[in-house]
Enzyme design. Structure first.
Site, PDB file in Angstrom:
ATOM      1  N   ARG A  69       8.967 -47.322  70.982  1.00  0.00           N
ATOM      2  CA  ARG A  69       8.467 -45.994  70.641  1.00  0.00           C
ATOM      3  C   ARG A  69       9.594 -45.066  70.193  1.00  0.00           C
ATOM      4  O   ARG A  69       9.469 -44.304  69.236  1.00  0.00           O
ATOM      5  CB  ARG A  69       7.761 -45.387  71.852  1.00  0.00           C
ATOM      6  N   ASN A 111       0.075 -28.439  68.175  1.00  0.00           N
ATOM      7  CA  ASN A 111      -0.941 -29.495  68.238  1.00  0.00           C
ATOM      8  C   ASN A 111      -2.297 -28.848  68.482  1.00  0.00           C
ATOM      9  O   ASN A 111      -2.391 -27.850  69.203  1.00  0.00           O
ATOM     10  CB  ASN A 111      -0.616 -30.437  69.410  1.00  0.00           C
ATOM     11  N   HIS A 113      -5.840 -29.575  70.245  1.00  0.00           N
ATOM     12  CA  HIS A 113      -6.376 -30.485  71.263  1.00  0.00           C
ATOM     13  C   HIS A 113      -7.796 -30.042  71.622  1.00  0.00           C
ATOM     14  O   HIS A 113      -8.021 -28.854  71.877  1.00  0.00           O
ATOM     15  CB  HIS A 113      -5.487 -30.446  72.511  1.00  0.00           C
ATOM     16  N   SER A 140      -7.885 -26.055  71.991  1.00  0.00           N
ATOM     17  CA  SER A 140      -6.652 -25.297  72.206  1.00  0.00           C
ATOM     18  C   SER A 140      -5.645 -25.671  71.126  1.00  0.00           C
ATOM     19  O   SER A 140      -5.548 -26.840  70.735  1.00  0.00           O
ATOM     20  CB  SER A 140      -6.038 -25.640  73.569  1.00  0.00           C
ATOM     21  N   ASP A 149       0.173 -32.859  75.939  1.00  0.00           N
ATOM     22  CA  ASP A 149      -0.841 -31.789  75.937  1.00  0.00           C
ATOM     23  C   ASP A 149      -0.510 -30.717  76.979  1.00  0.00           C
ATOM     24  O   ASP A 149      -1.418 -30.038  77.488  1.00  0.00           O
ATOM     25  CB  ASP A 149      -2.249 -32.352  76.197  1.00  0.00           C
TER      26      ASP A 149
HETATM   27  C1  GRF Z   1      -9.591 -33.338  66.566  1.00  0.00           C
HETATM   28  O1  GRF Z   1     -10.678 -33.261  67.430  1.00  0.00           O
HETATM   29  C2  GRF Z   1      -8.345 -32.818  67.238  1.00  0.00           C
HETATM   30  O2  GRF Z   1      -8.602 -31.787  68.134  1.00  0.00           O
HETATM   31  C3  GRF Z   1      -7.861 -34.037  67.974  1.00  0.00           C
HETATM   32  O3  GRF Z   1      -8.117 -35.116  67.119  1.00  0.00           O
HETATM   33  C4  GRF Z   1      -9.211 -34.784  66.265  1.00  0.00           C
HETATM   34  C5  GRF Z   1      -8.751 -34.966  64.862  1.00  0.00           C
HETATM   35  O4  GRF Z   1      -9.788 -34.830  63.934  1.00  0.00           O
HETATM   36  N1  GRF Z   1      -6.465 -33.894  68.331  1.00  0.00           N
HETATM   37  P1  GRF Z   1      -9.470 -34.787  62.383  1.00  0.00           P
HETATM   38  O5  GRF Z   1      -8.713 -36.076  62.050  1.00  0.00           O
HETATM   39  O6  GRF Z   1      -8.646 -33.573  62.119  1.00  0.00           O
HETATM   40  O7  GRF Z   1     -10.804 -34.746  61.699  1.00  0.00           O
END
Ligand code: GRF
Length: 222
Positions: A69, A111, A113, A140, A149
């Protein structure tokens, strides 16, 4: 003379609807940024095609090509540095990132989430909110730190959970709010109105926030 626009990189692993919302906001003239690169760990990510359609440079790194990673993450950030990006947006990037690799980006990396953090870090957030019998759910946008997160939350969107909601319906309804939330936060960053105050506070216009900003009628309010 107009100020130079913020140079933004986006990482995404999936369909890219949040990336698309950012591009739409930029094209509408409400988000003063330039997208300099979109990167993915999945060659077939829809986000890559959306970026290509918008003439944004792309790259893919396959985790299988790296010993571990950490090596993957250092190459990832080498690419992002080379792009000239000032800010990095994780828009559905489904990998845990090495803390040492991301350290130089803390404070300029966000990010989105799909939960009301600190509730439901990690995966299956919609299912977990339903199983818990929560009355509300949400999304969020937070600064990314080494804790998954766990970085300081900048802003949230809240929705009511309706009787009979299933996981898919809830996820879909929330997504439309994510599409408002993420561009709204990036706009504040582009306007240089947001700061991460180490180790875990957010300041808006130089004033510490006691609680995350809330999305109301498409706008962020304190
Ligand atoms: C979203 O629900 C985001 O909150 C999460 O992953 C999903 C991504 O969806 N982290 P997209 O690829 O932007 O349609």
């Amino acid at each position: 003379m107009t100020a130079p626009r913020l140079r933004v990189a986006v990482l995404a692993s999936g369909r890219g609807s949040n990336l698309q919302a950012l591009i739409v906001a930029r094209d509408a003239g409400v988000l003063p940024v330039d997208f300099v690169v979109v990167g993915s760990d999945k060659p077939n990510a829809g986000a890559l095609q959306l970026a290509k359609d918008a003439c944004i440079p792309t790259f893919t790194l396959n985790p299988k090509d790296f010993a571990n990673r950490r090596d993957f993450d250092f190459e990832l950030f080498r690419r992002l540095d080379a792009s000239g990006a000032q800010v990095l947006v994780l828009a559905g990037f489904m990998r845990i990132i090495d803390g040492e690799a991301l350290a130089p980006w803390v404070g300029r990396m966000i990010n989105v989430h799909p939960s009301l953090l600190p509730k439901y870090r990690g995966l299956h957030t919609h299912r977990r909110a339903l199983e818990a019998g929560d009355a509300e759910h949400g999304a969020s946008v937070h600064y990314v730190t080494a804790e998954l997160d766990g970085g300081p939350v900048i802003a949230q969107a809240r929705i009511a959970i309706q009787p009979g909601d299933d996981e898919g319906q809830l996820a879909q309804r929330l997504l439309t709010f994510e599409h408002q939330l993420l561009p709204a936060v990036l706009k504040l960053i582009a306007e240089q109105r947001l700061d991460l105050i180490a180790p875990n506070r957010v300041a808006l216009d130089g004033k510490l926030l006691d609680t995350p900003l809330q999305l109301r009628h498409g706008a962020l309010v304190d």
